[in-house]
Design a protein around this motif. Structure first.
Motif, PDB file in Angstrom:
ATOM      1  N   ALA A   4      68.299  35.600  -0.900  1.00  0.00           N
ATOM      2  CA  ALA A   4      70.056  36.130  -0.450  1.00  0.00           C
ATOM      3  C   ALA A   4      69.217  37.576  -0.497  1.00  0.00           C
ATOM      4  CB  ALA A   4      70.804  35.093  -1.646  1.00  0.00           C
ATOM      5  N   PRO A   5      69.453  37.876   0.637  1.00  0.00           N
ATOM      6  CA  PRO A   5      69.525  39.172   0.557  1.00  0.00           C
ATOM      7  C   PRO A   5      70.304  40.235  -0.585  1.00  0.00           C
ATOM      8  CG  PRO A   5      69.429  38.496   2.499  1.00  0.00           C
ATOM      9  CD  PRO A   5      70.199  37.905   1.694  1.00  0.00           C
ATOM     10  N   TRP A   6      69.896  41.629  -1.192  1.00  0.00           N
ATOM     11  CA  TRP A   6      70.666  41.808  -2.149  1.00  0.00           C
ATOM     12  C   TRP A   6      71.410  43.360  -1.549  1.00  0.00           C
ATOM     13  CZ3 TRP A   6      65.865  40.857  -3.683  1.00  0.00           C
ATOM     14  CH2 TRP A   6      65.106  42.455  -4.465  1.00  0.00           C
ATOM     15  N   TRP A  14      74.858  41.514   3.471  1.00  0.00           N
ATOM     16  CA  TRP A  14      73.165  41.528   3.862  1.00  0.00           C
ATOM     17  C   TRP A  14      72.835  39.657   4.224  1.00  0.00           C
ATOM     18  CZ3 TRP A  14      71.640  46.699   3.728  1.00  0.00           C
ATOM     19  CH2 TRP A  14      72.356  47.226   2.973  1.00  0.00           C
ATOM     20  N   SER A  15      71.894  40.015   4.713  1.00  0.00           N
ATOM     21  CA  SER A  15      71.230  39.039   5.730  1.00  0.00           C
ATOM     22  C   SER A  15      69.460  39.778   5.913  1.00  0.00           C
ATOM     23  CB  SER A  15      71.765  38.762   7.064  1.00  0.00           C
ATOM     24  OG  SER A  15      71.950  39.679   7.908  1.00  0.00           O
ATOM     25  N   GLY A  16      68.641  38.537   5.787  1.00  0.00           N
ATOM     26  CA  GLY A  16      67.317  39.020   5.793  1.00  0.00           C
ATOM     27  C   GLY A  16      67.311  38.845   7.651  1.00  0.00           C
ATOM     28  N   LEU A  17      66.187  40.040   7.853  1.00  0.00           N
ATOM     29  CA  LEU A  17      65.603  39.965   8.805  1.00  0.00           C
ATOM     30  C   LEU A  17      65.057  38.820   9.184  1.00  0.00           C
ATOM     31  CD1 LEU A  17      64.752  43.613   8.458  1.00  0.00           C
ATOM     32  CD2 LEU A  17      66.459  42.951   9.565  1.00  0.00           C
ATOM     33  N   ALA A  18      64.884  38.352  10.648  1.00  0.00           N
ATOM     34  CA  ALA A  18      64.096  37.323  10.938  1.00  0.00           C
ATOM     35  C   ALA A  18      62.053  37.873  11.166  1.00  0.00           C
ATOM     36  CB  ALA A  18      64.481  37.050  12.152  1.00  0.00           C
TER      37      ALA A  18
END
Length: 241
Positions: free
Chosen positions: A207-209, A116-120
């Motif tokens: 950090a995304p989860w 998972w990655s954070g949206l910009a």
């Protein structure tokens, strides 16, 4: 689904998304080492009590519990896991005397590697003035309103509402504004420095989860931790309930 046997005549209940252990630990460390020195609040939330409220049920007779569990199991079975991440701080209440310090949330997306990655497009908090949050986590006009819920989270909150209305729990008219409550009741004689709310959190807190379950909690007033998980419902689990 796992559940806890409860014999009390009436339980004070709410439905929420739990935070993963590593995120709760990181948030507790940030609160202890930084936030408590910056924001003099009277009461800080126990790390085990960090959560994202979806629906406050209030006093619930024990004989209604099977129907509540069945409704939540059906919602969870029809929900796919989705990504979230914490996104900055805000307050509820008068700007000079905030009632609640909270952390907001934003959407995250799954990368090609499955992580998972954070949206910009991080949405920043906007200042306002006025009241505070209601019991469902829906912000009334206040110190700084959390951003609107990410689409998957908004859909989940709507599904929980719709599933519980037939059981006697009225739908909430206010927009759902998700947040993690960190502390309550400003205790200093001076107003908080609003610039401090814009300070970026440590990397571990960004950090995304994956949100992958609903939890039905019981409130135990005066105890620490205050919130006791009674049952959990994994997303996509057709055998739950």
């Amino acid at each position: 689904m796992s559940e806890h046997t409860e014999s009390s005549a009436s339980l004070r209940l709410f439905v929420a998304l739990p935070l993963p252990r590593e995120l709760r630990d990181a948030l507790a460390g940030w609160s202890r080492d930084k936030l408590r020195k910056t924001f003099p609040m009277e009461k800080w939330v126990h790390p085990e009590d960090y959560h994202l409220t979806l629906k406050f049920l209030g006093g619930t007779p024990a004989d209604r519990m099977p129907a509540v569990r069945e409704a939540l199991a059906l919602v969870a079975a029809g929900t796919a896991p989705f990504g979230l991440a914490l996104d900055g701080l805000g307050t509820f209440g008068r700007p000079g005397l905030p009632a609640v310090l909270w952390a907001g949330v934003r959407a995250a997306e799954r990368s090609g590697t499955g992580a998972w990655s954070g949206l910009a497009d991080r949405r920043r908090q906007a200042a306002a003035s006025g009241g505070g949050p209601d019991a469902n986590g829906r912000a009334q006009p206040s110190g700084s309103a959390p951003p609107s819920a990410p689409a998957p989270l908004a859909r989940l909150a709507e599904a929980v509402e719709a599933a519980l209305v037939p059981l006697g729990y009225p739908a909430e008219p206010r927009a759902y504004r998700p947040h993690v409550t960190l502390a309550r009741r400003w205790s200093a004689p001076h107003a908080p420095d609003r610039a401090l709310l814009a300070a970026p959190p440590p990397a571990a807190l960004s950090a995304p989860w994956a949100a992958d379950r609903l939890v039905l909690y019981r409130s135990r007033l005066g105890q620490a931790p205050m919130y006791e998980p009674l049952a959990e419902f994994l997303f996509g689990n057709r055998d739950s309930g």
